[in-house]
Every structure is written in structure tokens, then in C-alpha cells.
Design a protein around this motif. Structure first.
Motif, PDB file in Angstrom:
ATOM      1  N   HIS A 143      -0.694  -6.589   5.655  1.00  0.00           N
ATOM      2  CA  HIS A 143      -1.876  -5.900   4.943  1.00  0.00           C
ATOM      3  C   HIS A 143      -2.749  -6.817   6.862  1.00  0.00           C
ATOM      4  O   HIS A 143      -2.574  -7.607   5.407  1.00  0.00           O
ATOM      5  CB  HIS A 143      -1.497  -5.881   3.784  1.00  0.00           C
ATOM      6  CG  HIS A 143      -2.416  -4.984   3.097  1.00  0.00           C
ATOM      7  ND1 HIS A 143      -4.045  -4.790   4.095  1.00  0.00           N
ATOM      8  CD2 HIS A 143      -2.959  -3.727   2.303  1.00  0.00           C
ATOM      9  CE1 HIS A 143      -4.396  -3.460   2.913  1.00  0.00           C
ATOM     10  NE2 HIS A 143      -3.380  -2.878   2.020  1.00  0.00           N
ATOM     11  N   GLU A 203      -2.339   4.873 -12.017  1.00  0.00           N
ATOM     12  CA  GLU A 203      -2.443   3.109 -11.802  1.00  0.00           C
ATOM     13  C   GLU A 203      -2.082   2.831 -14.147  1.00  0.00           C
ATOM     14  O   GLU A 203      -2.792   2.767 -14.176  1.00  0.00           O
ATOM     15  CB  GLU A 203      -4.496   3.031 -11.746  1.00  0.00           C
ATOM     16  CG  GLU A 203      -4.527   3.330  -9.975  1.00  0.00           C
ATOM     17  CD  GLU A 203      -3.997   2.372  -9.874  1.00  0.00           C
ATOM     18  OE1 GLU A 203      -2.536   1.514 -10.015  1.00  0.00           O
ATOM     19  OE2 GLU A 203      -3.840   3.034  -8.742  1.00  0.00           O
ATOM     20  N   LYS A 206       1.043  -1.305   0.108  1.00  0.00           N
ATOM     21  CA  LYS A 206      -0.098   0.075   0.163  1.00  0.00           C
ATOM     22  C   LYS A 206       1.266   1.353   0.284  1.00  0.00           C
ATOM     23  O   LYS A 206       1.752   1.039   0.606  1.00  0.00           O
ATOM     24  CB  LYS A 206      -0.958   0.280   1.297  1.00  0.00           C
ATOM     25  CG  LYS A 206      -1.560   0.723   1.762  1.00  0.00           C
ATOM     26  CD  LYS A 206      -3.114   1.412   3.190  1.00  0.00           C
ATOM     27  CE  LYS A 206      -2.785   2.195   2.630  1.00  0.00           C
ATOM     28  NZ  LYS A 206      -4.502   3.054   2.026  1.00  0.00           N
ATOM     29  N   THR A 260      -1.659   7.127  -2.674  1.00  0.00           N
ATOM     30  CA  THR A 260      -1.492   8.078  -1.694  1.00  0.00           C
ATOM     31  C   THR A 260       0.044   8.594  -1.131  1.00  0.00           C
ATOM     32  O   THR A 260       0.100   9.943  -1.031  1.00  0.00           O
ATOM     33  CB  THR A 260      -1.059   7.613  -0.014  1.00  0.00           C
ATOM     34  OG1 THR A 260      -1.134   6.236  -0.254  1.00  0.00           O
ATOM     35  CG2 THR A 260      -3.380   6.991   0.321  1.00  0.00           C
ATOM     36  N   LYS A 262       1.234   3.973  -3.193  1.00  0.00           N
ATOM     37  CA  LYS A 262       1.912   4.389  -4.161  1.00  0.00           C
ATOM     38  C   LYS A 262       0.531   5.517  -4.753  1.00  0.00           C
ATOM     39  O   LYS A 262       1.063   7.014  -4.616  1.00  0.00           O
ATOM     40  CB  LYS A 262       1.753   2.973  -5.703  1.00  0.00           C
ATOM     41  CG  LYS A 262       2.380   1.852  -5.235  1.00  0.00           C
ATOM     42  CD  LYS A 262       1.953   0.694  -6.268  1.00  0.00           C
ATOM     43  CE  LYS A 262       0.634   0.313  -5.854  1.00  0.00           C
ATOM     44  NZ  LYS A 262       1.044  -0.691  -4.676  1.00  0.00           N
TER      45      LYS A 262
HETATM   46  P1  ATP Z   1      -3.162   3.677  -1.806  1.00  0.00           P
HETATM   47  O1  ATP Z   1      -4.075   3.824  -3.011  1.00  0.00           O
HETATM   48  O2  ATP Z   1      -3.620   3.127  -0.638  1.00  0.00           O
HETATM   49  O3  ATP Z   1      -2.115   4.567  -2.270  1.00  0.00           O
HETATM   50  P2  ATP Z   1      -1.534   1.623  -3.332  1.00  0.00           P
HETATM   51  O4  ATP Z   1      -2.024   3.008  -4.153  1.00  0.00           O
HETATM   52  O5  ATP Z   1      -0.192   1.070  -3.389  1.00  0.00           O
HETATM   53  O6  ATP Z   1      -2.518   2.061  -2.715  1.00  0.00           O
HETATM   54  P3  ATP Z   1      -3.457  -0.186  -5.389  1.00  0.00           P
HETATM   55  O7  ATP Z   1      -2.411  -0.943  -6.138  1.00  0.00           O
HETATM   56  O8  ATP Z   1      -3.348   1.208  -6.389  1.00  0.00           O
HETATM   57  O9  ATP Z   1      -1.777   0.436  -4.163  1.00  0.00           O
HETATM   58  O10 ATP Z   1      -5.031  -0.752  -4.597  1.00  0.00           O
HETATM   59  C1  ATP Z   1      -5.770   0.014  -4.016  1.00  0.00           C
HETATM   60  C2  ATP Z   1      -6.272  -0.044  -2.856  1.00  0.00           C
HETATM   61  O11 ATP Z   1      -7.124  -1.598  -2.595  1.00  0.00           O
HETATM   62  C3  ATP Z   1      -5.066   0.487  -1.579  1.00  0.00           C
HETATM   63  O12 ATP Z   1      -5.591   0.984  -0.163  1.00  0.00           O
HETATM   64  C4  ATP Z   1      -4.789  -1.202  -1.132  1.00  0.00           C
HETATM   65  O13 ATP Z   1      -4.540  -0.949   0.781  1.00  0.00           O
HETATM   66  C5  ATP Z   1      -5.819  -2.259  -1.623  1.00  0.00           C
HETATM   67  N1  ATP Z   1      -5.437  -3.827  -1.637  1.00  0.00           N
HETATM   68  C6  ATP Z   1      -4.461  -3.862  -2.069  1.00  0.00           C
HETATM   69  N2  ATP Z   1      -4.924  -5.602  -2.320  1.00  0.00           N
HETATM   70  C7  ATP Z   1      -5.224  -5.637  -2.083  1.00  0.00           C
HETATM   71  C8  ATP Z   1      -6.621  -7.372  -1.821  1.00  0.00           C
HETATM   72  N3  ATP Z   1      -5.277  -8.044  -2.231  1.00  0.00           N
HETATM   73  N4  ATP Z   1      -7.307  -7.210  -1.055  1.00  0.00           N
HETATM   74  C9  ATP Z   1      -7.779  -6.159  -0.388  1.00  0.00           C
HETATM   75  N5  ATP Z   1      -7.636  -4.770  -1.030  1.00  0.00           N
HETATM   76  C10 ATP Z   1      -6.526  -4.198  -1.767  1.00  0.00           C
END
Ligand code: ATP
Ligand code: MG
Length: 172
Positions: free
Chosen positions: A158, A104, A15, A19, A17
Motif C-alpha cells: 500500500h 464500515e 484497500k 470501493t 472494501k
Molecule cells: P476504499 O474506501 O479505498 O475502498 P477500504 O474501504 O478498503 O478502502 P478502509 O479500511 O475503509 O478501507 O480505509 C479507508 C481508506 O484509508 C482506504 O482508502 C485505505 O487505502 C486508507 N488506509 C488504510 N490504512 C491506512 C493507513 N494505515 N494509513 C493511511 N491510509 C490508510
């Protein structure tokens, strides 16, 4: 060289990226800079979509379709993502924003909604002083090679593994 805008990539399975990109955007806006934050894959109704109400100089736009891709992307996903990419290209060509976040974008590439060559071509239009941030898991090698800064968020633990669902204001 001194004021050249850099290209950042925030990738990895942990988590932080999106944020991190939002945190950098906050810092930039507070320094009087203009920020464009484009979100490629819409998963939820993210709270940050309201950020422009709080932060003048912060512009955020969802690019792509109004639902998450679970299986193979449809033709509509591809058309919408390509439209989003063109929108970002125009933003980058105009050069009116000091920081451009392509949130993304790596995921859009992972789903083959457009090609890495198209992204590299778009980045070639970057004005000298524009700072660019690209986020998302699975950053392709071509972008990692091209970037000036690459940070990998690595999942050590996580809470989703404990069954905790995404929470408003924390995950979205
Ligand atoms: P954030 O937006 O919190 O900074 P991120 O951009 O690093 O996260 P993403 O890969 O875009 O992460 O994932 C979106 C959100 O889904 C994140 O908040 C992450 O914590 C959550 N997440 C990631 N993997 C899983 C999973 N397997 N199940 C549920 N939630 C997940
Ligand atoms: Mg993210």
C-alpha cells in the motif's frame, strides 16, 4: 432460492472494501435497482456523498458522528451510531431498496458502538429479495458465519507506507 438476496461481507486490511461496495452499487443502479448506502464511521468528506446527483436510485447517508473516532468512543458516538443502526433497520424493514450497503458497520462493532446481536436481529428483518453488503475491517465471526459471501481484501502493498496521503477521488 433463485432470487434470494444474499448477504456479502467485504473485510480485511487491504484497500478496496468500500470501493467494491460502491462498484456493486453502480452496477445495481445501472440495472435499474434502488440502492441505499449507509456509512457508519465518518472519516472524511467522501466524494461518493455526491453520487445521488449523478445516479438516480442511489441514496447515501452518513450515520454517526461528524468526526473520526481516534481513542475510546464517547457517549455521543454511541448514541449517533445507534440512531444510524435504527435508521438502517427501518430501511431494511421497509424493503424498498434492492441493495442495502452498511459501510464500515464492522468498525462500528469493533468500537462496540452497538452489538453483533443487534445487527443480526436487524438482518432478520431482511426481505427475501434484498441484497445486503457489510464492509469494514475486523468482521466478527458471528457475521462471517451468517453471511453468504465473505471477501477478504488483503494488503500486499500500500502506498500509504511510502507516506502518500489519502487523495480525493481515490481514497475519499
Ligand atoms: P476504499 O474506501 O479505498 O475502498 P477500504 O474501504 O478498503 O478502502 P478502509 O479500511 O475503509 O478501507 O480505509 C479507508 C481508506 O484509508 C482506504 O482508502 C485505505 O487505502 C486508507 N488506509 C488504510 N490504512 C491506512 C493507513 N494505515 N494509513 C493511511 N491510509 C490508510
Ligand atoms: Mg472502507
Amino acid at each position: 432460492m433463485i432470487n434470494r438476496g444474499q448477504i456479502h461481507i467485504y473485510t480485511g486490511n487491504g484497500k478496496g472494501k468500500t470501493t467494491a461496495a460502491l462498484g456493486l452499487s453502480l452496477r445495481a443502479v445501472c440495472a435499474g435497482k434502488k440502492v441505499f448506502f449507509g456509512q457508519f464511521i465518518k472519516g472524511m468528506d467522501y466524494s461518493e456523498l455526491k453520487a445521488s446527483e449523478y445516479l438516480p436510485g442511489f441514496e447515501i447517508k452518513q450515520l454517526g458522528r461528524d468526526c473520526f473516532i481516534f481513542n475510546d468512543p464517547t457517549e455521543d458516538d454511541i448514541v449517533a451510531a445507534r440512531k444510524g443502526l435504527n435508521y438502517c433497520k427501518d430501511i431494511i424493514v421497509k424493503g424498498e431498496h434492492d441493495l442495502v450497503v452498511l459501510d464500515e458497520l464492522n468498525i462500528a462493532l469493533y468500537y462496540k458502538l452497538f452489538t453483533v446481536e443487534e445487527v443480526i436481529k436487524m438482518l432478520e428483518h431482511k426481505k427475501e429479495e434484498t441484497e445486503i453488503v457489510i464492509t469494514g475491517r475486523y468482521a466478527p465471526k458471528e457475521l462471517v458465519d451468517l453471511a453468504d459471501l465473505v471477501t477478504e481484501m488483503k494488503e500486499i502493498k500500500h502506498y500509504y507506507k511510502e507516506g502518500l496521503e489519502a487523495r480525493k477521488g481515490i481514497e475519499f
